[in-house]
Design a protein around this motif. Sequence first.
Motif, PDB file in Angstrom:
ATOM      1  N   LEU A   1       0.829  -1.208   0.000  1.00 56.75           N
ATOM      2  CA  LEU A   1       0.000   0.000   0.000  1.00 56.75           C
ATOM      3  C   LEU A   1       0.862   1.257   0.000  1.00 56.75           C
ATOM      4  N   ILE A   2       1.910   1.266   0.842  1.00 58.47           N
ATOM      5  CA  ILE A   2       2.806   2.432   0.900  1.00 58.47           C
ATOM      6  C   ILE A   2       3.516   2.626  -0.429  1.00 58.47           C
ATOM      7  N   PHE A   3       3.944   1.517  -1.040  1.00 53.76           N
ATOM      8  CA  PHE A   3       4.633   1.616  -2.340  1.00 53.76           C
ATOM      9  C   PHE A   3       3.722   2.225  -3.399  1.00 53.76           C
ATOM     10  N   CYS A   4       2.456   1.770  -3.448  1.00 56.26           N
ATOM     11  CA  CYS A   4       1.505   2.304  -4.436  1.00 56.26           C
ATOM     12  C   CYS A   4       1.268   3.792  -4.232  1.00 56.26           C
TER      13      CYS A   4
ATOM     14  N   HIS B   1      -2.093  20.895 -20.918  1.00 55.14           N
ATOM     15  CA  HIS B   1      -1.396  19.913 -20.097  1.00 55.14           C
ATOM     16  C   HIS B   1      -2.259  18.678 -19.896  1.00 55.14           C
ATOM     17  N   THR B   2      -1.592  17.539 -19.814  1.00 59.46           N
ATOM     18  CA  THR B   2      -2.300  16.286 -19.572  1.00 59.46           C
ATOM     19  C   THR B   2      -2.938  16.332 -18.196  1.00 59.46           C
ATOM     20  N   GLU B   3      -4.245  16.031 -18.145  1.00 59.01           N
ATOM     21  CA  GLU B   3      -4.952  16.066 -16.882  1.00 59.01           C
ATOM     22  C   GLU B   3      -4.723  14.779 -16.108  1.00 59.01           C
ATOM     23  N   THR B   4      -4.675  14.926 -14.779  1.00 56.17           N
ATOM     24  CA  THR B   4      -4.501  13.781 -13.902  1.00 56.17           C
ATOM     25  C   THR B   4      -5.762  12.933 -13.901  1.00 56.17           C
ATOM     26  N   GLY B   5      -5.596  11.643 -14.057  1.00 49.74           N
ATOM     27  CA  GLY B   5      -6.748  10.751 -14.072  1.00 49.74           C
ATOM     28  C   GLY B   5      -7.326  10.527 -12.694  1.00 49.74           C
ATOM     29  N   ILE B   6      -8.321   9.674 -12.616  1.00 51.91           N
ATOM     30  CA  ILE B   6      -8.973   9.365 -11.354  1.00 51.91           C
ATOM     31  C   ILE B   6      -7.997   8.628 -10.438  1.00 51.91           C
ATOM     32  N   ILE B   7      -7.948   9.025  -9.171  1.00 53.56           N
ATOM     33  CA  ILE B   7      -7.049   8.409  -8.216  1.00 53.56           C
ATOM     34  C   ILE B   7      -7.547   7.010  -7.874  1.00 53.56           C
ATOM     35  N   PRO B   8      -6.735   5.991  -8.047  1.00 59.78           N
ATOM     36  CA  PRO B   8      -7.196   4.632  -7.738  1.00 59.78           C
ATOM     37  C   PRO B   8      -7.360   4.422  -6.240  1.00 59.78           C
ATOM     38  N   ASP B   9      -8.418   3.723  -5.844  1.00 60.44           N
ATOM     39  CA  ASP B   9      -8.665   3.410  -4.438  1.00 60.44           C
ATOM     40  C   ASP B   9      -7.868   2.168  -4.083  1.00 60.44           C
ATOM     41  N   THR B  10      -6.574   2.384  -3.874  1.00 57.31           N
ATOM     42  CA  THR B  10      -5.661   1.264  -3.652  1.00 57.31           C
ATOM     43  C   THR B  10      -5.961   0.532  -2.354  1.00 57.31           C
ATOM     44  N   ALA B  11      -6.276   1.286  -1.302  1.00 58.71           N
ATOM     45  CA  ALA B  11      -6.515   0.667   0.005  1.00 58.71           C
ATOM     46  C   ALA B  11      -7.696  -0.293  -0.045  1.00 58.71           C
ATOM     47  N   THR B  12      -8.792   0.137  -0.673  1.00 56.26           N
ATOM     48  CA  THR B  12      -9.973  -0.719  -0.772  1.00 56.26           C
ATOM     49  C   THR B  12      -9.677  -1.972  -1.578  1.00 56.26           C
ATOM     50  N   TYR B  13      -8.914  -1.795  -2.670  1.00 50.82           N
ATOM     51  CA  TYR B  13      -8.585  -2.934  -3.525  1.00 50.82           C
ATOM     52  C   TYR B  13      -7.741  -3.958  -2.773  1.00 50.82           C
TER      53      TYR B  13
ATOM     54  N   LYS C   1      -9.395 -10.058   1.999  1.00 43.38           N
ATOM     55  CA  LYS C   1     -10.602 -10.782   2.410  1.00 43.38           C
ATOM     56  C   LYS C   1     -10.842 -12.007   1.534  1.00 43.38           C
ATOM     57  N   GLU C   2     -10.591 -11.863   0.231  1.00 45.93           N
ATOM     58  CA  GLU C   2     -10.752 -13.008  -0.659  1.00 45.93           C
ATOM     59  C   GLU C   2      -9.762 -14.119  -0.311  1.00 45.93           C
ATOM     60  N   LYS C   3      -8.547 -13.730   0.068  1.00 44.56           N
ATOM     61  CA  LYS C   3      -7.540 -14.715   0.441  1.00 44.56           C
ATOM     62  C   LYS C   3      -7.948 -15.448   1.705  1.00 44.56           C
ATOM     63  N   GLU C   4      -8.451 -14.702   2.715  1.00 39.26           N
ATOM     64  CA  GLU C   4      -8.868 -15.321   3.972  1.00 39.26           C
ATOM     65  C   GLU C   4     -10.056 -16.256   3.753  1.00 39.26           C
ATOM     66  N   ALA C   5     -11.012 -15.840   2.901  1.00 44.90           N
ATOM     67  CA  ALA C   5     -12.171 -16.686   2.619  1.00 44.90           C
ATOM     68  C   ALA C   5     -11.750 -17.981   1.945  1.00 44.90           C
ATOM     69  N   LYS C   6     -10.773 -17.886   1.048  1.00 43.88           N
ATOM     70  CA  LYS C   6     -10.280 -19.086   0.355  1.00 43.88           C
ATOM     71  C   LYS C   6      -9.599 -20.032   1.332  1.00 43.88           C
ATOM     72  N   GLU C   7      -8.848 -19.455   2.275  1.00 45.84           N
ATOM     73  CA  GLU C   7      -8.172 -20.298   3.259  1.00 45.84           C
ATOM     74  C   GLU C   7      -9.195 -21.005   4.147  1.00 45.84           C
TER      75      GLU C   7
END
Length: 226
Positions: free
Chosen positions: A5-8, A162-174, A180-186
Amino acid sequence: MKQLLIFCLLVWLFINYGNCIEHDSSVVINLKHALSGGPNPVFKDRGTITIPSLRLSQAVVHQKRLTDVERIQIQKLANDNDLYRINATVIANDEIERSFISTIKACMLAEAELDDRLSVSVDYMGRVIGVSLVIASKATCEGSNVSIDKLGEFTTNVYVRHTETGIIPDTATYIDKLQKEKEAKERDDHKDNRSFLAKYWIYIVPVVIVMVISSATNPEAQGGGQ
């Protein structure tokens, strides 16, 4: 997961803030135009545009007046419903040259009396990625014959986009969703999928044994029922 998350976030900040603030440069655009139609146009010098600061979007335009021959050529292009073409060669601070060709209908340029717009597109790194010629007037190419006297000199305005900045990705939610998907699979992997007999044999076997022993020790009961 926190490190990812910090890297993103650091990558996003570098792209959207670091480059936009630090990268500012000047460019020189050498303009040439083709005053003849056909598949192989010959480009001639039209003028020079200097942009001292792409961030401030200020431009200095130097263009010479057209000769009588050049005016007739533009008028002929318009009357023939042909195309007017420019070749814009951009020279940046690093002396790297990039060329862009743009075309419009010559009749629109003539009806606008050589009043045109030059759109210079710049990316977030401060590099020119496109130069387009636009007519801002309400020219409709309805076949009106423009007098040569009105085709004396270009009136060009330059716009830096100038090139406009795109939509900020919701990295934390992703990332949270992936976790959660990993925990459910386990959890699913640890579920007991054995059959009923496999699960409860330890209870069934003693009952069966007792029933067999009971039957073997009471033969009289079996015989009395016959």
